[in-house]
Scaffold this active site. Structure first.
Site, short mmCIF file in Angstrom:
data_model
loop_
_atom_site.label_atom_id
_atom_site.label_comp_id
_atom_site.label_asym_id
_atom_site.label_seq_id
_atom_site.Cartn_x
_atom_site.Cartn_y
_atom_site.Cartn_z
N GLY A 188 2.68 -12.02 -3.86
CA GLY A 188 3.37 -11.73 -2.61
C GLY A 188 3.22 -10.30 -2.13
CB SER A 189 2.75 -7.77 -0.80
OG SER A 189 3.07 -6.43 -0.52
#
EC number: 4.1.1.65
Length: 219
Positions: A188-189
């Protein structure tokens, strides 16, 4: 419109679950450790102690790197990422930036927001500040440009404190259909997409998005 097969990555499957390309460096060691410890658990106390956390970690990795099939939505611009709309910001050049925060629980595979041609894929080194921090704009990132019916569309994959590797699936010059898989951000991010001047945003801050399904613009 049919989706191109040439740009789609060749992904593996475990138990019927499609796994994201680029997950192997993380998946293989954890799955192998879990398998070996389970096999030896009956004869070794140490292996039995390792088996439970190793199996849990392997299951978590399989979940993190899932890559489900999607029925691609209709619309000019669709979400490139699963996540939550973190901010919507007018830009100086008239464009509007929509930032989507991806948590470790989201699907990590990103998709093309429009049909078109990839005109640029640029990797830019940087830091690893948490994606919800304003300073994350200087993080490690990959900047995409697509030549589309709306003109040039810019999309940025941004690494975070946990996500320290972005894996582009396709090179410059590739023709993509809307919703094609184009890359992976491990764990993710954040993904930013810039809507051209005059294109109205259909989502709002705090709204959940699904890559390939949630429409970003409004007629």
């Amino acid at each position: 419109m049919p989706h191109s097969q040439t740009s789609a990555p060749r992904d593996s499957q475990v138990g019927g679950v499609r796994l994201a390309r680029g997950a192997s460096p993380w998946l293989l060691p954890t799955v192998a450790t879990a398998a070996v410890s389970l096999l030896r658990a009956r004869r070794s106390g140490v292996a039995k102690a390792v088996a439970v956390p190793a199996t849990a970690l392997a299951a978590g990795m399989l979940w993190f790197f899932r890559d489900p099939e999607r029925e691609i939505a209709q619309g000019r611009v669709i979400s490139p990422a699963d996540g939550v709309v973190q901010s919507i910001m007018p830009w100086k050049d008239g464009r509007t930036r929509v930032a989507i925060f991806m948590s470790p629980l989201n699907v990590h595979v990103n998709r093309a927001p429009l049909s078109g041609t990839v005109t640029s894929v640029e990797h830019i080194p940087g830091g690893f500040v948490p994606a919800f921090n304003k300073e994350s704009e200087n993080n490690e990132r990959v900047v995409w440009h697509f030549d589309t019916e709306l003109g040039d569309i810019e999309m940025i994959q941004i690494a975070g404190a946990v996500a320290r590797r972005i894996v582009p699936y396709i090179p410059q010059g590739t023709k993509v259909e809307q919703g094609d898989r184009i890359g992976l951000i491990r764990f993710g991010s954040r993904v930013d997409i810039y809507l051209p001047e005059g294109v109205e945003v259909a989502v709002e801050v705090g709204q959940k998005t699904v890559a390939g399904v949630t429409r970003i613009d409004r007629d």
